[in-house]
Motif scaffolding. Sequence first.
Motif, mmCIF file in Angstrom:
data_model
loop_
_atom_site.group_PDB
_atom_site.id
_atom_site.type_symbol
_atom_site.label_atom_id
_atom_site.label_comp_id
_atom_site.label_asym_id
_atom_site.label_seq_id
_atom_site.Cartn_x
_atom_site.Cartn_y
_atom_site.Cartn_z
ATOM 1 N N SER A 140 -3.850 10.039 -4.346
ATOM 2 C CA SER A 140 -2.521 10.225 -4.940
ATOM 3 C C SER A 140 -2.275 11.692 -5.265
ATOM 4 C CB SER A 140 -2.375 9.405 -6.219
ATOM 5 O OG SER A 140 -2.661 8.060 -5.984
ATOM 6 N N VAL A 196 -8.385 6.425 -5.434
ATOM 7 C CA VAL A 196 -6.929 6.307 -5.546
ATOM 8 C C VAL A 196 -6.343 7.511 -6.279
ATOM 9 C CG1 VAL A 196 -6.990 4.829 -7.631
ATOM 10 C CG2 VAL A 196 -5.010 4.743 -6.098
ATOM 11 N N LEU A 226 -9.276 3.633 0.014
ATOM 12 C CA LEU A 226 -8.977 3.306 -1.385
ATOM 13 C C LEU A 226 -10.050 2.429 -2.012
ATOM 14 C CD1 LEU A 226 -5.138 2.641 -1.178
ATOM 15 C CD2 LEU A 226 -6.241 4.463 -2.473
ATOM 16 N N SER A 235 4.163 9.424 -5.663
ATOM 17 C CA SER A 235 2.912 9.503 -4.903
ATOM 18 C C SER A 235 1.840 8.620 -5.545
ATOM 19 C CB SER A 235 2.412 10.952 -4.851
ATOM 20 O OG SER A 235 3.375 11.772 -4.230
ATOM 21 N N PHE A 236 1.716 8.726 -6.876
ATOM 22 C CA PHE A 236 0.732 7.900 -7.576
ATOM 23 C C PHE A 236 1.128 6.422 -7.515
ATOM 24 C CE2 PHE A 236 -0.910 11.868 -8.902
ATOM 25 C CZ PHE A 236 -2.206 11.641 -9.325
ATOM 26 N N PHE A 245 2.870 4.848 -5.288
ATOM 27 C CA PHE A 245 2.708 4.301 -3.935
ATOM 28 C C PHE A 245 1.256 3.905 -3.672
ATOM 29 C CE2 PHE A 245 1.800 4.756 0.598
ATOM 30 C CZ PHE A 245 2.822 4.005 1.162
ATOM 31 N N PHE A 246 0.309 4.820 -3.987
ATOM 32 C CA PHE A 246 -1.081 4.518 -3.619
ATOM 33 C C PHE A 246 -1.766 3.566 -4.603
ATOM 34 C CE2 PHE A 246 -0.345 8.223 -0.896
ATOM 35 C CZ PHE A 246 -0.684 7.631 0.307
ATOM 36 N N TYR A 247 -1.325 3.576 -5.881
ATOM 37 C CA TYR A 247 -1.856 2.559 -6.798
ATOM 38 C C TYR A 247 -1.363 1.177 -6.376
ATOM 39 C CZ TYR A 247 -4.355 5.545 -10.058
ATOM 40 O OH TYR A 247 -5.288 6.388 -10.612
ATOM 41 N N LEU A 292 -0.512 0.365 -3.235
ATOM 42 C CA LEU A 292 -1.173 0.042 -1.958
ATOM 43 C C LEU A 292 -2.595 -0.473 -2.190
ATOM 44 C CD1 LEU A 292 -0.903 0.073 1.150
ATOM 45 C CD2 LEU A 292 -1.791 2.401 1.123
ATOM 46 N N LYS A 293 -3.256 0.066 -3.200
ATOM 47 C CA LYS A 293 -4.620 -0.382 -3.508
ATOM 48 C C LYS A 293 -4.633 -1.860 -3.890
ATOM 49 C CE LYS A 293 -8.507 0.686 -6.573
ATOM 50 N NZ LYS A 293 -9.653 0.977 -5.715
ATOM 51 N N ARG A 294 -3.553 -2.317 -4.579
ATOM 52 C CA ARG A 294 -3.490 -3.699 -5.048
ATOM 53 C C ARG A 294 -3.034 -4.683 -3.971
ATOM 54 N NH1 ARG A 294 -3.339 -4.730 -10.529
ATOM 55 N NH2 ARG A 294 -3.982 -2.934 -11.732
ATOM 56 N N ILE A 295 -2.170 -4.170 -3.050
ATOM 57 C CA ILE A 295 -1.610 -5.061 -2.037
ATOM 58 C C ILE A 295 -2.691 -5.453 -1.027
ATOM 59 C CG2 ILE A 295 0.030 -5.169 -0.110
ATOM 60 C CD1 ILE A 295 1.773 -3.179 -1.731
ATOM 61 N N LYS A 296 -2.664 -6.701 -0.621
ATOM 62 C CA LYS A 296 -3.607 -7.151 0.402
ATOM 63 C C LYS A 296 -3.025 -6.872 1.791
ATOM 64 C CE LYS A 296 -6.763 -10.555 -1.412
ATOM 65 N NZ LYS A 296 -7.190 -9.626 -2.428
ATOM 66 N N VAL A 297 -3.810 -6.212 2.636
ATOM 67 C CA VAL A 297 -3.393 -5.957 4.013
ATOM 68 C C VAL A 297 -4.377 -6.672 4.923
ATOM 69 C CG1 VAL A 297 -3.016 -4.197 5.776
ATOM 70 C CG2 VAL A 297 -2.450 -3.703 3.400
#
Lengths: 218, 93
Positions: A46, A42, A35, B80-81, B83-85, B87-92
């Motif tokens: 998606s 993204v 990502l 789907s969008f 979830f991944f938008y 996930l991109k923002r969340i810090k892992v």
Amino acid sequence: MHIPDGFISPSTSIAGLALAIPLWWYGVKQTKKFLNENEDSVTYLSSLAAFSFLIMMINIPIPGGTSGHAVGMAVLAILLGPWTAFIAISAVLFFQAVLFGDGGVLALGANSLSMGFVGAFSAYYLYEFLGKKIPKSIAFFVAGYGGMVAASIAVAIILGIQPLLFMQDGKALYFPFDLTVTFPAVVGSHVLIFGVIEGLVTVAIVNFFERVKGGVHA
Amino acid sequence: MRKKLIIFLLIMVALTPLGLISEYSAWGEWGVEEFQTLVGYIPEGVKDAGINAPMPDYEVGNLGAILSTIISAIIGVAMSFGFFYALKRIKVK
């Protein structure tokens, strides 16, 4: 291929989750890397997850009073890499289970492992192995076909061991058909029909995405 | 890229009602009653298993099969969008 809750024992479901959780954890880290590669990643990821969701809704009837569908496991594995494909398919399976009752919630681990992990990794390594030796479109087809058949073998095993492990008073507690039935029914139909469909879908969709992807790289 | 992906997903959404042609469930994804016909009893574990999903079998209220399917498809795309938008923002770690 979506195993519903109650068709496998809670212990089988929990074993599936226990195996899936560390793989999800590692897969999410790989997905984060994908990502962060560029700003289009993204949208691209998606769209491919959405494609997998949609293609699974298109049930195709076959002779014998049953039906099935493509998954897009090889499409995602080839375009995103196997770890990100596994996460995308797992996420889609989660929405299907929680919102639409398609596949179990407790069985999410088992379903993600078969359609996501086994399917995507088999497809990916088939493609890696064949991609440079034979024409690309044939490699796409074989990856889709092989990934689908591998996933169906996993499903046949998970369902087929239930009556061997869990019987009470001569009646099955969960799925009642053993491996001698699940293999011909599940693997057979995927070898003959759904594997071919998955292969053709893989050829068409990977070729399309290769043309539109711009600067995104797996 | 975005425009082509949007057109692609719109075509896919429009195709999802084709899945309604099949009146049979997939092998091994039967409803509870089908076990009665297949093996003569309903396995204990199958009874009352699972959750009550808000849109079971991709049916949205009483909207009819085709409209339900298309709305379900759009919800699937949105999830789907989302979830991944997210996930991109969340810090892992």
